[in-house]
Write a protein that holds these residues in place. Structure first.
Motif, PDB file in Angstrom:
ATOM      1  N   ARG A   1      -1.789  11.638   2.263  1.00  0.00           N
ATOM      2  CA  ARG A   1      -1.261  10.326   1.859  1.00  0.00           C
ATOM      3  C   ARG A   1      -1.106   9.388   3.061  1.00  0.00           C
ATOM      4  O   ARG A   1      -1.297   8.186   2.930  1.00  0.00           O
ATOM      5  N   HIS A   2      -0.780   9.938   4.220  1.00  0.00           N
ATOM      6  CA  HIS A   2      -0.700   9.103   5.425  1.00  0.00           C
ATOM      7  C   HIS A   2      -2.065   8.455   5.705  1.00  0.00           C
ATOM      8  O   HIS A   2      -2.141   7.262   6.028  1.00  0.00           O
TER       9      HIS A   2
ATOM     10  N   VAL B   1       0.726   4.533  -2.576  1.00  0.00           N
ATOM     11  CA  VAL B   1       0.344   5.848  -2.065  1.00  0.00           C
ATOM     12  C   VAL B   1       1.511   6.834  -2.078  1.00  0.00           C
ATOM     13  O   VAL B   1       1.357   7.993  -2.475  1.00  0.00           O
ATOM     14  N   TYR B   2       2.695   6.379  -1.635  1.00  0.00           N
ATOM     15  CA  TYR B   2       3.837   7.285  -1.524  1.00  0.00           C
ATOM     16  C   TYR B   2       4.683   7.324  -2.797  1.00  0.00           C
ATOM     17  O   TYR B   2       5.506   8.238  -2.948  1.00  0.00           O
TER      18      TYR B   2
ATOM     19  N   TRP C   1      -2.908   5.761   3.213  1.00  0.00           N
ATOM     20  CA  TRP C   1      -2.148   4.522   3.460  1.00  0.00           C
ATOM     21  C   TRP C   1      -2.746   3.744   4.636  1.00  0.00           C
ATOM     22  O   TRP C   1      -3.104   2.585   4.495  1.00  0.00           O
ATOM     23  N   TRP C   2      -2.888   4.406   5.792  1.00  0.00           N
ATOM     24  CA  TRP C   2      -3.339   3.702   6.979  1.00  0.00           C
ATOM     25  C   TRP C   2      -4.843   3.406   6.938  1.00  0.00           C
ATOM     26  O   TRP C   2      -5.313   2.468   7.576  1.00  0.00           O
TER      27      TRP C   2
ATOM     28  N   ARG D   1       0.833  -1.210   0.000  1.00  0.00           N
ATOM     29  CA  ARG D   1       0.000   0.000   0.000  1.00  0.00           C
ATOM     30  C   ARG D   1       0.862   1.252   0.000  1.00  0.00           C
ATOM     31  O   ARG D   1       0.561   2.236  -0.685  1.00  0.00           O
ATOM     32  N   ALA D   2       1.960   1.214   0.752  1.00  0.00           N
ATOM     33  CA  ALA D   2       2.855   2.369   0.814  1.00  0.00           C
ATOM     34  C   ALA D   2       3.467   2.670  -0.552  1.00  0.00           C
ATOM     35  O   ALA D   2       3.631   3.840  -0.926  1.00  0.00           O
TER      36      ALA D   2
END
Length: 809
Positions: A347-348, A326-327, A351-352, A322-323
């Motif tokens: 974005r954090h 997203v990142y 992701w979470w 996922r990171a």
């Protein structure tokens, strides 16, 4: 189990869910998470107590999730989604839904294969099913905390589309596992199949949605019909695609819901729209409540611990995958396509907050019973889903607080203080009314006023002029949106005129909301409605067989343009009045905004006056028919309200309703043609054709095609092929070279003509012609004019001289 007992247990589960919802209002646990915990608790009790074993019959199955719960949940999310915001961010959403999911599948699958020695295909199957997101708990939290609108769209839009991607990819990988062989050619077949299934569902859903919308329009559907057909649309679009068309049912539900939201639900009054939304909220609540309780009931905690090592590894791989999306992919997409920035904090959360839910469990349960490792995949999936619901969902609120999503911006702080002041004033007004009526004593009034001032205590905000002006602009746009919706609801604005104006207001709102660093990256994009209209005109303007179609289309555009200008004039007046009445805001900021709206009002007023002056008969008929329609719509709204409040009986309501319906049917179309002189009289007024014999004029007039163009419409384009002569009967046309529109080479008016060089064999237009104001023209094509010129030498000579005189244009 007998049907009566099934119904009883389901009602019991729903009762438990409502009690859980009440408890969650007092404890900081997401509703869906609490339901899963309760489900696990009841499941453990059932496994230990034989008298509760009947609860174990109520566990998730693939058909239950895919064909009962999923259509409702997907449809509810899609119909309430802001389609325009979705399309504005469709590129990053598609990147997250397709490439990011494919990368996630590869990372999770290859990681399990490499570390745990999984079968490579089975590992990839798990990677596909676990990569889909289900952010139900997160979205509800977004609404509660007032998270940025764009963040909500990104998370919810990705969830809708990657559900479809995950199901399609899972089915392809499952097929490969059954074939037990896979070559290069099979790879290309798999890719083609993916796109066919994904986009096939998209187009089928749009088609079914349009059919349902047109059906509802033709039968003049009431609110009950809209509700019933929306449920029919959700289930039928899914079933048609999955069982008949063999394409993505999820994509069909998404696209059909968005289509209904744009073309169907938007046509109904605001109050009835709220009823539709509330009904779908209840349906989604029922499905979510049962779904998450059944997720908990399906979990055997003792068996989960036996797969703890694999579950832990899968959780780590899912978070890493996922990171990467997203990142890595999101910032790259924003940069490549020059889109507004997605902040690091957003974005954090993306992701979470990528929770896993019932869809992953449904997909894994659909794996054939004879496939090796099926049980392991089921419990690893359950473990990851539980982790995301119990850990991710429970900690998303403190994470959002930590990142500052609950803090007010300067504009929100101004809005808060203004809202507190207005609330206090309204509360005091009510108290004053009771006091004057001698209902409550003065001492009680003062005591309540003291408490009210404490509750709604406000403070003055020392903001700079820029913040104040921005706040007033946003407030004014909200006023505009409300007035626009009101004019549509009372029948003043036709649907597509309303949507056109709404898009412009939304674009203004988006520009105001952008941060200064992002504004420089924005490009002025043409309104899609205007772009479509220009393309239609371009394709039809010089085709003889399409002349009648274009004429009718232009008359429609002319009346809609008039509607826009009158509506804009009314809205500007109302906004100016309301902006001047805003309390607690610096007068300088209000003055700036009022001046902008006054300029708009003056422009709208000038356009309306221009039409009244140049097309008085058309305006008179237009005005009478429009306001007759509005008055009948107002009467219809009143009698519906009276009937719903039991102020009139059913027989009276039916009689009056029929009278109104008949009267509305009897109103001629507002878009009736603009009155014009007869073509023969017009041709006789043109210098090019004057003094020709009556016989020739009659023959030419029989071939002349009347056309109407609005201000800004391009009539002919430079370097385009053409074979027609245009004669201006009313209005003004600007002739210019491409790139020099502000330096016209000629300005033509009534009685002038252009395009004659095409009649003499010059097929390529040498300049552009654009209507400088609403204009009526006659068009004569090359074949008809030259045929007449052969019989009338004088006409041919005039054409040749006219062409020589304007060869420099």
């Amino acid at each position: 189990m007998p049907l009566s007992e099934i119904i009883l247990v389901v009602m019991g589960l729903l009762t438990v869910s409502i009690v859980a919802a009440a408890i969650c209002s007092y404890v900081p646990i997401p509703y869906t998470v609490f339901l899963v915990i309760l489900g696990i608790f009841f499941g453990s009790l059932a496994r230990q107590n034989p008298e509760l074993n009947f609860l174990l019959d109520f566990q998730l199955s693939p058909d239950l999730v895919l064909f009962l719960f999923l259509p409702i949940l997907v449809f509810e999310s899609a119909i309430n989604l802001d389609a325009r915001s979705l399309m504005k961010d469709i590129i990053p959403i598609l990147i997250l839904a397709i490439p990011a999911l494919l990368i996630s599948t590869a990372i999770v699958g290859l990681g399990l294969w490499f570390i745990q020695d999984f079968n490579i295909i089975y590992a990839l199957i798990f990677g596909a099913l676990i990569s889909a997101t289900d952010p139900v708990a997160v979205i509800s939290l977004f609404k509660e905390l007032g998270a940025p609108h764009r963040l909500t769209i990104l998370v919810e839009g990705e969830s809708l589309l990657n559900d479809a991607t995950a199901i399609v990819l899972f089915n392809i990988l499952l097929g490969i596992s059954i074939w037990e062989q896979f070559g290069v050619f099979d790879f290309y077949i798999a890719v083609a199949e993916f796109f066919k299934v994904f986009f096939g569902g998209l187009f089928v859903g749009i088609a079914v949605g349009i059919i349902v919308c047109e059906l509802l329009r033709l039968v003049r559907a009431n609110i009950s019909a809209y509700l019933i057909m929306s449920i029919v649309l959700a289930y039928s679009s899914f079933a048609i695609c999955e069982h008949i068309m063999h394409v993505s049912g999820v994509m069909a539900v998404v696209s059909s819901a968005i289509t209904l939201g744009l073309l169907g639900v938007s046509r109904i009054p605001k109050r009835e729209k709220e009823t539709v939304d509330e009904t779908w909220d209840v349906l989604a609540l029922v499905c979510n409540s049962l779904l998450f309780l059944l997720v908990g009931l399906s979990v055997d905690v003792s068996l989960l611990f036996s797969h703890a090592e694999t579950i832990f590894l899968a959780i780590i791989l899912v978070l890493i995958a996922r990171a990467v999306g997203v990142y890595g992919l999101v910032p790259a997409t924003v940069k490549v396509f020059d889109l507004p920035k997605v902040s690091a904090n957003e974005r954090h959360i993306m992701w979470w907050g990528a929770l896993k839910g019932g869809l992953a469990i449904a997909i894994v349960l659909s794996i054939p019973f004879d496939m090796p490792g099926r049980e392991t995949l089921i419990y690893v999936t359950l473990g990851v889903v539980l982790f995301s619901l119990l850990i991710n969902a429970s900690t998303i609120r403190p994470l959002m607080h930590k990142l500052g999503f609950n803090k007010f911006t300067e504009e929100e702080e101004i809005e808060l203080q203004h809202g507190l002041k207005q609330s206090r004033l309204h509360a005091e007004d009510v108290l004053e009314t009771f006091k004057k009526a001698s209902i409550i004593p003065r001492s009680t009034t003062k005591l309540i006023q003291k408490k009210t001032k404490k509750i709604f205590k406000s403070k003055d905000i020392d903001s700079d002029d820029h913040i104040n002006t921005r706040y007033v602009k946003v407030t004014a746009l909200r006023m505009e949106m409300r007035e626009l919706k009101y004019l549509h609801d009372i029948g003043f604005l036709q649907y597509y005129t309303y949507m056109n104006m709404k898009i412009l207001l939304q674009r203004d709102r988006d520009v105001i909301a952008l941060k200064p660093r992002d504004k420089k990256n924005t490009r002025t994009k043409q309104n899609p409605f205007i772009k479509f209209e220009n393309e239609v005109i371009k394709q039809l303007r010089e085709l003889d067989f399409a002349s009648s179609i274009l004429s009718r289309y232009q008359y429609i555009r002319f009346s809609q343009s008039l509607q826009r200008n009158i509506a804009g004039l009314l809205i500007c007046k109302k906004v100016i009045h309301k902006v001047n009445g805003i309390d607690g805001i610096d007068g300088k900021a209000k003055k700036i905004v009022v001046e902008q709206y006054q300029q708009r009002l003056d422009r709208r007023k000038a356009r309306v006056e221009d039409i009244v002056e140049n097309f008085p008969e058309f305006y008179s008929r237009f005005e009478a028919r429009l306001f007759e329609k509005v008055s009948l719509f107002a009467a219809d709204s009143f009698i519906k309200e009276a009937h719903s409040n039991h102020e009139v009986g059913s027989k009276v309501f039916t009689n009056i309703k029929e009278r109104i319906a008949d009267a509305i049917d009897g109103i001629p179309q507002i878009t009736e043609a603009i009155p014009q002189l007869k073509p023969r009289d017009i041709l006789a007024m043109v210098p090019l054709l004057e003094a020709l014999s009556s016989e020739i004029l009659d023959q030419l007039s029989s071939h002349a095609m009347p056309l109407t163009f609005l201000e800004g419409d391009q009539i002919i384009g430079q370097d385009e092929k053409g074979d027609s002569l245009y004669i201006i009967t009313h209005g003004r046309v600007k002739i210019y070279k491409t790139g020099y529109e502000h330096e016209p080479v000629a300005e033509l008016s009534s009685g002038d003509f252009f395009g004659e060089m095409a009649l003499l064999g010059e097929q390529i237009r040498t300049a552009n012609a654009k209507a400088d104001r609403p204009s009526s023209l006659l068009r004569l094509n090359r074949k008809d004019v030259l045929l007449m010129a052969e019989k009338e030498p004088e006409l041919k000579e005039r054409l040749e001289k006219a062409a020589e005189g304007r060869s420099s244009i």
